[in-house]
Design an enzyme around this catalytic site. Structure first.
Site, PDB file in Angstrom:
ATOM      1  N   ASP A 166       2.913   6.411  -7.833  1.00 33.19           N
ATOM      2  CA  ASP A 166       4.172   6.175  -7.120  1.00 33.19           C
ATOM      3  C   ASP A 166       5.387   6.074  -8.026  1.00 33.19           C
ATOM      4  O   ASP A 166       6.501   5.952  -7.524  1.00 33.19           O
ATOM      5  CB  ASP A 166       4.051   4.895  -6.279  1.00 33.19           C
ATOM      6  CG  ASP A 166       3.250   5.155  -5.030  1.00 33.19           C
ATOM      7  OD1 ASP A 166       3.332   6.283  -4.532  1.00 33.19           O
ATOM      8  OD2 ASP A 166       2.535   4.254  -4.588  1.00 33.19           O
ATOM      9  N   HIS A 193      -2.322  -0.756 -11.556  1.00 37.43           N
ATOM     10  CA  HIS A 193      -3.141  -0.316 -10.428  1.00 37.43           C
ATOM     11  C   HIS A 193      -4.405  -1.157 -10.407  1.00 37.43           C
ATOM     12  O   HIS A 193      -4.936  -1.511 -11.457  1.00 37.43           O
ATOM     13  CB  HIS A 193      -3.505   1.174 -10.588  1.00 37.43           C
ATOM     14  CG  HIS A 193      -4.005   1.801  -9.328  1.00 37.43           C
ATOM     15  ND1 HIS A 193      -5.294   1.680  -8.912  1.00 37.43           N
ATOM     16  CD2 HIS A 193      -3.370   2.533  -8.390  1.00 37.43           C
ATOM     17  CE1 HIS A 193      -5.438   2.323  -7.760  1.00 37.43           C
ATOM     18  NE2 HIS A 193      -4.281   2.839  -7.419  1.00 37.43           N
ATOM     19  N   HIS A 235       0.846  -1.202   0.000  1.00 37.66           N
ATOM     20  CA  HIS A 235       0.000   0.000   0.000  1.00 37.66           C
ATOM     21  C   HIS A 235       0.882   1.253   0.000  1.00 37.66           C
ATOM     22  O   HIS A 235       1.055   1.889  -1.031  1.00 37.66           O
ATOM     23  CB  HIS A 235      -0.930  -0.074   1.206  1.00 37.66           C
ATOM     24  CG  HIS A 235      -1.995   0.969   1.267  1.00 37.66           C
ATOM     25  ND1 HIS A 235      -2.315   1.777   0.214  1.00 37.66           N
ATOM     26  CD2 HIS A 235      -2.827   1.334   2.287  1.00 37.66           C
ATOM     27  CE1 HIS A 235      -3.295   2.589   0.572  1.00 37.66           C
ATOM     28  NE2 HIS A 235      -3.623   2.346   1.824  1.00 37.66           N
TER      29      HIS A 235
HETATM   30  N1  ACO Z   1       4.630  -5.301 -13.877  1.00 36.46           N
HETATM   31  C1  ACO Z   1       4.483  -6.366 -14.717  1.00 36.46           C
HETATM   32  N2  ACO Z   1       3.338  -7.033 -14.860  1.00 36.46           N
HETATM   33  C2  ACO Z   1       2.284  -6.637 -14.129  1.00 36.46           C
HETATM   34  C3  ACO Z   1       2.356  -5.540 -13.259  1.00 36.46           C
HETATM   35  C4  ACO Z   1       3.581  -4.867 -13.154  1.00 36.46           C
HETATM   36  N3  ACO Z   1       3.716  -3.811 -12.351  1.00 36.46           N
HETATM   37  N4  ACO Z   1       1.152  -5.355 -12.676  1.00 36.46           N
HETATM   38  C5  ACO Z   1       0.341  -6.305 -13.168  1.00 36.46           C
HETATM   39  N5  ACO Z   1       1.036  -7.088 -14.058  1.00 36.46           N
HETATM   40  C6  ACO Z   1       0.496  -8.169 -14.880  1.00 36.46           C
HETATM   41  C7  ACO Z   1       0.289  -9.426 -14.044  1.00 36.46           C
HETATM   42  O1  ACO Z   1       1.437 -10.263 -14.071  1.00 36.46           O
HETATM   43  C8  ACO Z   1      -0.885 -10.044 -14.745  1.00 36.46           C
HETATM   44  O2  ACO Z   1      -0.432 -10.641 -15.935  1.00 36.46           O
HETATM   45  P1  ACO Z   1      -1.090 -12.035 -16.467  1.00 36.46           P
HETATM   46  O3  ACO Z   1      -2.516 -11.678 -16.800  1.00 36.46           O
HETATM   47  O4  ACO Z   1      -0.264 -12.431 -17.634  1.00 36.46           O
HETATM   48  O5  ACO Z   1      -1.007 -12.987 -15.312  1.00 36.46           O
HETATM   49  C9  ACO Z   1      -1.745  -8.838 -15.164  1.00 36.46           C
HETATM   50  O6  ACO Z   1      -0.809  -7.771 -15.308  1.00 36.46           O
HETATM   51  C10 ACO Z   1      -2.812  -8.449 -14.132  1.00 36.46           C
HETATM   52  O7  ACO Z   1      -2.191  -8.334 -12.850  1.00 36.46           O
HETATM   53  P2  ACO Z   1      -2.967  -8.436 -11.469  1.00 36.46           P
HETATM   54  O8  ACO Z   1      -1.994  -8.802 -10.406  1.00 36.46           O
HETATM   55  O9  ACO Z   1      -4.186  -9.276 -11.610  1.00 36.46           O
HETATM   56  O10 ACO Z   1      -3.454  -6.951 -11.263  1.00 36.46           O
HETATM   57  P3  ACO Z   1      -3.932  -6.300  -9.895  1.00 36.46           P
HETATM   58  O11 ACO Z   1      -4.987  -5.341 -10.231  1.00 36.46           O
HETATM   59  O12 ACO Z   1      -4.245  -7.321  -8.870  1.00 36.46           O
HETATM   60  O13 ACO Z   1      -2.590  -5.567  -9.428  1.00 36.46           O
HETATM   61  C11 ACO Z   1      -1.095  -3.979  -8.580  1.00 36.46           C
HETATM   62  C12 ACO Z   1      -2.496  -4.226  -9.154  1.00 36.46           C
HETATM   63  C13 ACO Z   1      -0.948  -4.781  -7.267  1.00 36.46           C
HETATM   64  C14 ACO Z   1      -0.939  -2.510  -8.252  1.00 36.46           C
HETATM   65  C15 ACO Z   1      -0.047  -4.429  -9.616  1.00 36.46           C
HETATM   66  O14 ACO Z   1      -0.210  -3.743 -10.827  1.00 36.46           O
HETATM   67  C16 ACO Z   1       1.388  -4.285  -9.104  1.00 36.46           C
HETATM   68  O15 ACO Z   1       1.887  -5.171  -8.400  1.00 36.46           O
HETATM   69  N6  ACO Z   1       2.078  -3.133  -9.446  1.00 36.46           N
HETATM   70  C17 ACO Z   1       3.416  -2.887  -8.972  1.00 36.46           C
HETATM   71  C18 ACO Z   1       3.368  -2.354  -7.541  1.00 36.46           C
HETATM   72  C19 ACO Z   1       2.868  -0.912  -7.470  1.00 36.46           C
HETATM   73  O16 ACO Z   1       3.287  -0.057  -8.224  1.00 36.46           O
HETATM   74  N7  ACO Z   1       1.932  -0.665  -6.512  1.00 36.46           N
HETATM   75  C20 ACO Z   1       1.419   0.681  -6.263  1.00 36.46           C
HETATM   76  C21 ACO Z   1      -0.020   0.792  -6.586  1.00 36.46           C
HETATM   77  S1  ACO Z   1      -0.532   2.486  -6.390  1.00 36.46           S
HETATM   78  C22 ACO Z   1      -0.808   2.717  -4.729  1.00 36.46           C
HETATM   79  O17 ACO Z   1      -1.052   1.797  -3.986  1.00 36.46           O
HETATM   80  C23 ACO Z   1      -0.711   4.083  -4.156  1.00 36.46           C
END
Ligand code: ACO
Length: 422
Positions: free
Chosen positions: A358, A302, A263
């Site tokens: 971020d 996100h 988070h």
């Molecule tokens: N880099 C590479 N691949 C990604 C990323 C990423 N940052 N985020 C999602 N994916 C891919 C996943 O591997 C998945 O691929 P697949 O369908 O081939 O399996 C697909 O995109 C969907 O991913 P999910 O995990 O289902 O997406 P979710 O909505 O649950 O995740 C999250 C959102 C947790 C923010 C994710 O994008 C992530 O981990 N990002 C990096 C961490 C980050 O920047 N967090 C800050 C969020 S902003 C905040 O909290 C203020």
């Protein structure tokens, strides 16, 4: 076309029609037909926990509005304290209202001497500032025992003022303590963000005046982080608040939720990733390894936004303003190259992965001299306005105690065996 759904219980053939209202269906209606059949919804992926009129997000369109005002307009024209007023009251203040509000906040920035001397100084010398902040906010409830009278409007308002006002003081104190620097008292002649920077950085000078571009940058970052509807920490605030705990205890729970790397810690993860990449030449190789499943691109993607995070666009501009004063963060070139490579790649485009808020905030904070441990603390200061707005909205809605159900999958009716027979 009817704005409703029909559910049939195939065991009995009974049917119920539930209207779709504001994009949701009432679980109360479901419960009437199917008592004892629970939704299995880990992480609340499909659950709207409340009706709210504070913050609107359309993740597909990349829209974010506080009380109906687009975030970009607020970031350009408003101040954090005005936005805090808007979030809490629902309307922008008049001149007199804003003056009174700013005055109240400004004159509640001091913390009780015992919080500083007896409480903060009791921490281990290398305590994490977010750990200090979480504990200090909880401790405030013991200094203001009247805070438990949450349905007394005057008492409630006073605690809201105190929390918004004291957060920067506690945050800066947590930092000063963790680096062995003496505490700096608030300078109430300074605006909110400038006062915070003075408490952070003042050394021997009689008055610390931060560069106005940096104060403004911090103020705008505070606006961008002030609320984001039912995120993890706001949910923690609501859940604890639903037990009618005092707002300090509920806010401490919210801050604790923000402490976690999923988070409040993403901008730190971005900096660590950029350091790991090390140079622009390594960017393409790094992106390739992410696509092959080795980790994630931090600061990308996100849960709600499936488009460019509207806050990320604003943050890019702030980065330029800050670097003009501080000099460019050497990691910026790697970040820009990473963004360019990712946004030209079908892997990221097809999954709707764009930079989130971020991606650049860590670079800005780092250039301004904030240690990485302070990043979640910098998030907690403005989010306090959001937490309190949702808390007050929840109390006014007379919401029930938050108490979800579970699907029990463990064993039943086992017989206790004495220890020598196990
Ligand atoms: N880099 C590479 N691949 C990604 C990323 C990423 N940052 N985020 C999602 N994916 C891919 C996943 O591997 C998945 O691929 P697949 O369908 O081939 O399996 C697909 O995109 C969907 O991913 P999910 O995990 O289902 O997406 P979710 O909505 O649950 O995740 C999250 C959102 C947790 C923010 C994710 O994008 C992530 O981990 N990002 C990096 C961490 C980050 O920047 N967090 C800050 C969020 S902003 C905040 O909290 C203020």
């Amino acid at each position: 076309m009817a704005e409703s759904i029909t559910i049939t219980d195939n065991r009995s053939g009974e049917t119920i029609e539930i209207p779709i209202v504001d994009g949701g269906v009432s679980a109360d209606e479901w419960r009437k037909l199917l008592p004892g059949i629970w939704f299995h919804d880990e992480g609340f992926m499909t659950t709207a926990v409340t009706e709210s009129s504070i913050t609107y997000i359309d993740g597909d369109a990349g829209r974010l509005e506080y009380r109906g005002y687009p975030i970009a307009e607020l970031a350009e024209k408003s101040t954090y304290l005005e936005v805090a007023y808007l979030l809490l009251h629902g309307e922008l203040p008049t001149n007199e209202q804003l003056d009174a509000w700013v005055h109240e906040i400004t004159y509640h920035t001091f913390i009780h001497e015992n919080v500083r001397k007896r409480f903060l100084e009791g921490f281990h010398y290398d305590a994490h500032p977010m750990g200090i902040l979480v504990s200090a906010v909880a401790a405030l409830s013991t200094f203001y025992p009247e805070a438990k009278h949450i349905f007394d409007p005057e008492v409630r308002y006073k605690q809201i003022i105190r929390l918004i006002a004291k957060m920067p003081t506690l945050a800066a104190a947590a930092h000063r303590f963790s680096v062995g620097m003496p505490f700096v008292y608030p300078d109430n002649s300074l605006p909110f963000a400038a006062n915070f920077l003075s408490m952070m950085w003042k050394t021997a000078e009689p008055r610390f005046e931060a560069d106005p571009a940096l104060s403004r940058a911090v103020d705008v970052l505070f606006i961008l982080h002030a609320d984001h509807e039912q995120n993890c920490s706001t949910t923690a605030m609501r859940v604890v608040g639903s037990s009618h705990a005092d707002p300090y205890s509920a806010c401490a729970a919210a801050a604790a939720a923000l402490y976690g790397p999923r988070h409040g810690g993403a901008n730190e993860a971005v900096i660590r990733m950029l350091l790991e990449i090390g140079s622009m030449e390594n960017v393409t190789e790094f992106v390739k390894s992410v696509k092959e499943g080795h980790g994630r691109l931090q600061g990308f993607g996100h849960r709600v936004y499936k488009n460019y995070d509207p806050r990320a666009k604003i943050v890019r501009q702030i980065a330029e303003d800050v670097f003009a004063v501080t000099g460019k963060n050497p990691l910026l070139d790697i970040a820009l190259k990473l963004e360019e490579v990712a946004l030209a790649d079908d892997y990221f485009l097809s999954r709707k992965l764009y930079p989130n808020v971020d991606f650049f905030t860590g670079l800005i904070y780092q250039a301004m001299g904030f240690p990485m441990e302070m990043f979640p603390v910098l998030f907690a200061i403005p989010r306090t306005a959001g937490w309190l707005s949702h808390w007050a909205e929840m109390l006014d809605q007379d919401t029930k105690l938050a108490r979800p159900r579970q699907l029990y999958v463990g064993q039943l009716e086992r017989q206790y065996k004495p220890i020598d027979q196990r």
